[in-house]
Structure formats: structure tokens, C-alpha cells
Design an enzyme around this catalytic site. Structure first.
Site, PDB file in Angstrom:
ATOM      1  N   GLU A  14       0.219 -12.814  -1.656  1.00  0.00           N
ATOM      2  CA  GLU A  14      -1.354 -12.660  -1.957  1.00  0.00           C
ATOM      3  C   GLU A  14      -1.750 -13.882  -2.597  1.00  0.00           C
ATOM      4  OE1 GLU A  14      -2.678  -9.115  -4.079  1.00  0.00           O
ATOM      5  OE2 GLU A  14      -1.656  -7.750  -2.208  1.00  0.00           O
ATOM      6  N   ASP A  19       5.522  -7.047   2.612  1.00  0.00           N
ATOM      7  CA  ASP A  19       4.585  -7.320   1.636  1.00  0.00           C
ATOM      8  C   ASP A  19       5.549  -7.655   0.164  1.00  0.00           C
ATOM      9  OD1 ASP A  19       1.864  -7.859   1.197  1.00  0.00           O
ATOM     10  OD2 ASP A  19       1.380  -5.839   0.794  1.00  0.00           O
ATOM     11  N   SER A  37       0.831  -1.266  -0.219  1.00  0.00           N
ATOM     12  CA  SER A  37       0.052   0.004  -0.006  1.00  0.00           C
ATOM     13  C   SER A  37       0.902   1.307   0.035  1.00  0.00           C
ATOM     14  CB  SER A  37      -1.096  -0.135   1.277  1.00  0.00           C
ATOM     15  OG  SER A  37      -0.264  -0.138   2.392  1.00  0.00           O
ATOM     16  N   GLU A  84      -9.275  -9.933   3.143  1.00  0.00           N
ATOM     17  CA  GLU A  84      -9.678  -8.712   2.948  1.00  0.00           C
ATOM     18  C   GLU A  84     -10.980  -8.390   2.043  1.00  0.00           C
ATOM     19  OE1 GLU A  84      -6.405  -6.180   1.139  1.00  0.00           O
ATOM     20  OE2 GLU A  84      -7.632  -4.694   0.521  1.00  0.00           O
TER      21      GLU A  84
END
Ligand code: KIV
Length: 266
Positions: A116, A85, A47, A184
Site C-alpha cells: 500500500e 498483501d 482483510s 480503492e
């Protein structure tokens, strides 16, 4: 002496129904203060592409940038578990480059990486990383790196069938070695069902009250990033106003000759 949070700490917290907190950080001093505040896990989220670098999506950051932010954050942290991440396409092409890129984050000071998605290939990446001593936090539900294939910012797991599918994927990631799972933008009932059927802790990012932990982007929590705030984020401060206010005061002091004062010169 401060006891460092590790993957077993989080597992034990789930076992004793104790919730834990996760916030993102991208720089040394923010990480230091968040750590001092008692946040259990500090995530160098991709992010940062949006909130720290001003890009439109998370797709624009790479391994080299994530390494720099990881080094800065890791230097500020004593207690929290530091997780980086893995950026878009840094673990997708083949297992050896996935291990190489994830290893770079550990060498930069991270204690674990976040990855992810789900596929047979991702399962083998999670397994090989775990076997190589790199703990993996998985991430299902809405996965921002898949924004273009998902067709936008869409809630995932809205039906019984899709919830069961997420749970099946989560169970396989858990079996492959993932130590936790970010969910999420999943409806709270679905996230509750998934949480109850896993032994690893779930971390809600807009997935309601029944996950084992909650994560938010720190710039949302501090009220610093104002381009967009998701419905599930809570703003605890107004850093944007504070920054503008301080900058305005400095500007007027400089222009009026009030800065520097006698005490601020050599
Ligand atoms: O990039 C990020 O900050 C994240 C969290 C919000 C889960 O992935």
C-alpha cells in the site's frame, strides 16, 4: 494443461481491453474453488484480519500469520496468480527487512506481493523488490493501513487536483516496476482517467466500472461476513444463512438421535 496466469498475462489483457477478476481467499478449499471458477488473481488480503480473525482493522495481522494463510491458499491454486498483501509495518522500516518479509511470502507460495501507499521510500522498495524477482501490485486511493492518518474510511481522489496527484504517484510506481495497481474508494471518473493514463492494469476496489479489473473480498461476495458490507460490494450468495441452516440441522439431528445413522458408523 492449465496455463498459469502471470504478470504478463494481465498486462496483455489490459492491452487487448480484456477485463480480469480478483477475489480474496484465506484458506485451501475456498482458494481451490475460486481457482476452479476461473478467477484470474487470488489475493490473500490483509482483510483476513477482519473477516477471518475477527479484528476491527487490518493493523492486527503480521508476517507470520500472512505466511500461514499464503501457504494454505497457494496449495489450492493451479491457475490464478497468487498475491499476498504485505501486512502493516512489514515493509516500512528498511529495505532489507522489506525484501526479507516479502521474500517469505514468495517462499510460502505467493507469486507476487501487494504493497500500500506511495512515498520516495515505497518507490525504492518497489524497485528493489522487482529487481529481486518479487513482482509488486501497488495500492493507492484509500489505503486501509493508513486509516489513522487518513482520518477514517474516506473516498480519495474527489477533486481534479487529488486525482492528478494519484496519477502522478501511480506513474512513478509503474516506472519503479509495479505490475498492477489497486485503486480503492476512488470516484469512477477519477479511476477512469488514471486507468487511461497508465500502461499497467488498474484493479477497482470500489473505484467504478472503467478499471481494467475488479476485486472484492470473497466473504462479501459469498455473503459470509456480515459485520459490515461496503457499498461497492455485491453479494452473490448467502453463506451465512447456509452455515446457520446446516449447523441447526446437525444440532437437531444429534439431539434427536438421527445422527449418526447406520451408514455413518464403523
Ligand atoms: O485486504 C484486502 O482484501 C484488499 C483488497 C480488498 C484490495 O486489500
Amino acid at each position: 494443461m492449465i496455463k498459469k496466469v502471470n504478470v504478463n498475462t494481465l498486462k496483455k489483457m489490459k492491452e487487448s481491453s480484456e477485463k480480469f477478476s480478483v477475489l480474496t481467499a484465506y484458506d485451501y478449499s475456498t482458494a481451490k474453488y475460486i481457482d476452479e471458477a476461473g478467477i484470474d488473481v487470488i489475493l490473500i488480503g490483509d482483510s483476513l484480519a477482519m473477516v477471518a480473525l475477527g479484528y476491527e482493522t487490518t493493523h492486527s495481522v503480521g508476517v507470520d500469520e500472512m505466511k500461514i494463510f499464503t501457504k494454505a491458499v497457494a496449495k489450492g491454486v493451479n491457475r490464478a496468480l497468487v498475491v499476498t498483501d504485505m501486512p502493516f509495518l512489514s515493509y516500512h522500516t528498511d529495505i532489507s527487512s522489506a525484501i526479507q518479509n516479502c521474500g517469505e511470502m514468495i517462499k510460502s507460495g505467493a507469486n507476487a506481493v501487494k504493497i500500500e501507499g506511495y512515498s520516495d521510500y515505497i518507490l525504492s522498495v518497489v524497485k528493489r523488490l522487482t529487481e529481486s524477482g518479487i513482482p509488486v501490485m501497488s495500492h493507492l486511493g484509500f489505503t486501509p493501513q493508513f486509516l489513522n492518518t487518513l482520518g477514517g474510511y474516506k473516498i480519495q481522489g474527489k477533486t481534479q487536483e487529488s486525482t492528478k496527484k494519484i496519477l502522478e504517484q501511480a506513474k512513478e510506481l509503474q516506472a519503479a516496476g509495479a505490475f498492477s495497481l489497486v485503486l480503492e474508494m476512488v470516484p469512477e471518473d477519477s479511476a477512469k482517467y488514471i486507468t487511461e493514463h497508465l500502461t499497467i492494469p488498474t484493479i477497482s476496489c470500489g473505484a467504478g466500472r472503467y478499471c481494467d479489473a475488479q476485486v472484492l473480498v470473497s466473504d462479501d461476495v459469498f455473503g459470509k461476513y456480515s459485520d459490515f458490507t461496503p457499498k461497492f460490494a455485491r453479494k452473490y450468495g448467502d453463506m451465512k444463512s447456509l452455515i446457520i441452516d446446516c449447523a441447526k440441522k446437525f444440532d437437531s439431528d444429534v439431539k434427536a438421535g438421527r445422527f449418526p445413522s447406520e451408514n455413518e458408523v464403523f
